[in-house]
Design an enzyme around this catalytic site. Structure first.
Site, mmCIF file in Angstrom:
data_model
loop_
_atom_site.group_PDB
_atom_site.id
_atom_site.type_symbol
_atom_site.label_atom_id
_atom_site.label_comp_id
_atom_site.label_asym_id
_atom_site.label_seq_id
_atom_site.Cartn_x
_atom_site.Cartn_y
_atom_site.Cartn_z
ATOM 1 N N CYS A 273 0.832 -1.208 0.000
ATOM 2 C CA CYS A 273 0.000 0.000 0.000
ATOM 3 C C CYS A 273 0.870 1.263 0.000
ATOM 4 O O CYS A 273 1.494 1.568 -0.996
ATOM 5 C CB CYS A 273 -0.967 -0.048 1.183
ATOM 6 S SG CYS A 273 -2.385 1.070 0.992
ATOM 7 N N HIS A 366 -3.622 -5.222 0.307
ATOM 8 C CA HIS A 366 -3.336 -5.673 1.668
ATOM 9 C C HIS A 366 -3.352 -7.194 1.748
ATOM 10 O O HIS A 366 -4.408 -7.801 1.967
ATOM 11 C CB HIS A 366 -4.373 -5.107 2.640
ATOM 12 C CG HIS A 366 -4.255 -3.647 2.880
ATOM 13 N ND1 HIS A 366 -3.958 -3.107 4.122
ATOM 14 C CD2 HIS A 366 -4.384 -2.592 2.050
ATOM 15 C CE1 HIS A 366 -3.919 -1.785 4.037
ATOM 16 N NE2 HIS A 366 -4.180 -1.457 2.778
ATOM 17 N N GLU A 368 -2.386 -9.051 4.124
ATOM 18 C CA GLU A 368 -2.736 -9.550 5.463
ATOM 19 C C GLU A 368 -4.238 -9.754 5.600
ATOM 20 O O GLU A 368 -4.707 -10.580 6.382
ATOM 21 C CB GLU A 368 -2.209 -8.605 6.542
ATOM 22 C CG GLU A 368 -3.046 -7.382 6.810
ATOM 23 C CD GLU A 368 -2.989 -6.343 5.714
ATOM 24 O OE1 GLU A 368 -3.883 -5.478 5.682
ATOM 25 O OE2 GLU A 368 -2.055 -6.380 4.884
#
Length: 419
Positions: A273, A366, A368
């Site tokens: 990001c 992202h 995660e």
């Protein structure tokens, strides 16, 4: 112009109004704290994970419109927050749950918003707000509730237009930790020896990111956004990571300088990001503001190396302006060749970069993914492989060709085309 297709405001209850920069108004009722909240109005398309959304530091100084109509159903707990507090400036929902219904809930979302002083508005036609922002772009806005909502509209609009825009906003240092801390693999179920050590610059990091590393046996030293190369070297890392975060990447000169030093030192690098945008700038590319950004957990991205499509979690309003050809030379010539590794299938925005002559790569989304899909979890493994295959600087054989050999083995599109 006023747009309130359904007037849900009961008599004798406090009023609330969302005022957009272009003069559009949406009426509703207060949700959470009462008062005034200024920020950039953006929309998030996730149908779940509202607690993770509002605690994502990347949403600092933004008024978040939830496109999913029912918000608050599962309440709030102490485990799912992605950082130490709620970061959204204001919160805009259609149908707020009257009470939570989930075995993990410890309190209602309304109670949490009030406790943290977050001003929101409910009863708004969030579909209409979203369509408006898609047509006209993200813009400055404010939520006014209680006595503030009773003021003349001209005064409210003037306050919105006098507020700071997101362009030029330097926010990473505001959301970052001030003291370093360590996330150990043993804290997240890893029972073997530590495989690697990573220095992670917190530009607005989400708690799940170091956890994903720790689950794979990687010790993570989370450092403040102001960390220098000396601070990074002090933890003797095998690799360097830069996180997501809020604000305009054009303001991140300090982090760009540090990353160039990292690349010069041939330390393996992974960014997500905001970290992707910083890598783009470090390589010499520019960045620009998107019309309304990518925010949600259902964004399709093409991995050009494998041809696979990933459904990704995203939250960004800026993007890297890099050539989308297979291979190009970095404007900062000493870093060699670079390719755009991932592309958004919605609007063709650059979603990832891969360096071919230094050990570095990044993605705009992202991996995660909390909450969100786990299609991109392999990127943590890719970084571990990169650290494993990159000789320590100064070690025998640590020449330029060997340091980036893994990156080409990971499947550069140049190799793919040669097959």
């Amino acid at each position: 112009m006023t747009n309130s297709p359904v007037d849900l405001d009961p008599v004798n209850q406090p009023k609330a109004v969302l005022v957009l920069e272009d003069g559009t108004l949406f009426h509703g009722q207060p949700y959470g704290a009462i008062g005034t909240a200024l920020g950039e109005a953006v929309f998030a398309t996730g149908m779940t994970g509202y607690q993770e959304t509002i605690t994502d530091p990347s949403y600092a100084r933004q008024l978040v419109v939830q496109t999913a109509p029912h918000i608050g159903n599962t309440g709030v707990n102490d485990e799912d927050a992605e950082s130490r507090k709620i970061w959204v400036s204001g919160y805009i929902v259609r149908d707020a749950a009257r009470r939570p219904s989930n075995w993990r809930a410890q309190r209602s979302l309304d109670e949490e918003l009030i406790a943290q002083g977050i001003i929101g508005i409910q009863g708004v036609d969030t579909r209409a707000v979203t369509r408006h922002l898609r047509e006209r772009g993200a813009m400055r806005a404010a939520i006014f509730s209680g006595a503030a909502a009773e003021r003349p509209v001209d005064e409210l609009l003037a306050q919105v237009r006098a507020s700071a825009p997101m362009e030029g906003a330097k926010l990473a240092e505001e959301v970052s930790v001030h003291e370093a801390y360590v996330v150990e693999p043993a804290e997240h179920g890893w029972t073997g020896p530590v495989k690697h050590t990573v220095a992670a610059l917190d530009l607005g990091i989400k708690a799940m990111t170091p956890q994903r590393f720790a689950e794979r046996g990687v010790r993570v030293h989370v450092l403040p956004a102001s960390a220098t190369l000396a601070d990074i070297r002090a933890v003797a890392p095998d690799g360097v990571f830069m996180s997501n975060g809020p604000g305009d990447p054009a303001t991140a000169d300090d982090q760009v300088r540090v990353l160039r030093e990292v690349l010069d030192a041939k330390l393996p690098f992974f960014g997500i990001c905001f970290g992707n945008q910083i890598l783009g700038r470090a390589l010499g590319f520019g960045t620009y503001k998107l019309r309304y950004g990518h925010r949600g957990i259902n964004q399709p991205v093409l991995d050009r190396a494998t041809g696979k499509v990933e459904i990704t979690s995203q939250n960004h309003g800026f993007a890297v302006d890099a050539p989308k050809e297979r291979i190009s030379d970095a404007p900062e010539a000493r870093f060699g060749r670079v390719e755009v590794s991932h592309i958004s299938l919605n609007d063709n925005v650059v979603e990832g970069l891969r360096c071919l002559d230094v050990p570095a790569f990044s993605v705009q989304y992202h991996p995660e993914a909390a909450a969100g899909p786990h299609d991109s979890a392999y990127l943590f493994d890719r970084f571990i492989e990169l650290m494993s295959s990159t000789p320590k600087p100064g070690a025998e054989g640590a020449d330029q060709d060997s340091t980036h050999g893994e990156m080409q083995a990971a499947g550069s599109t140049q190799d793919k085309d040669a097959k």
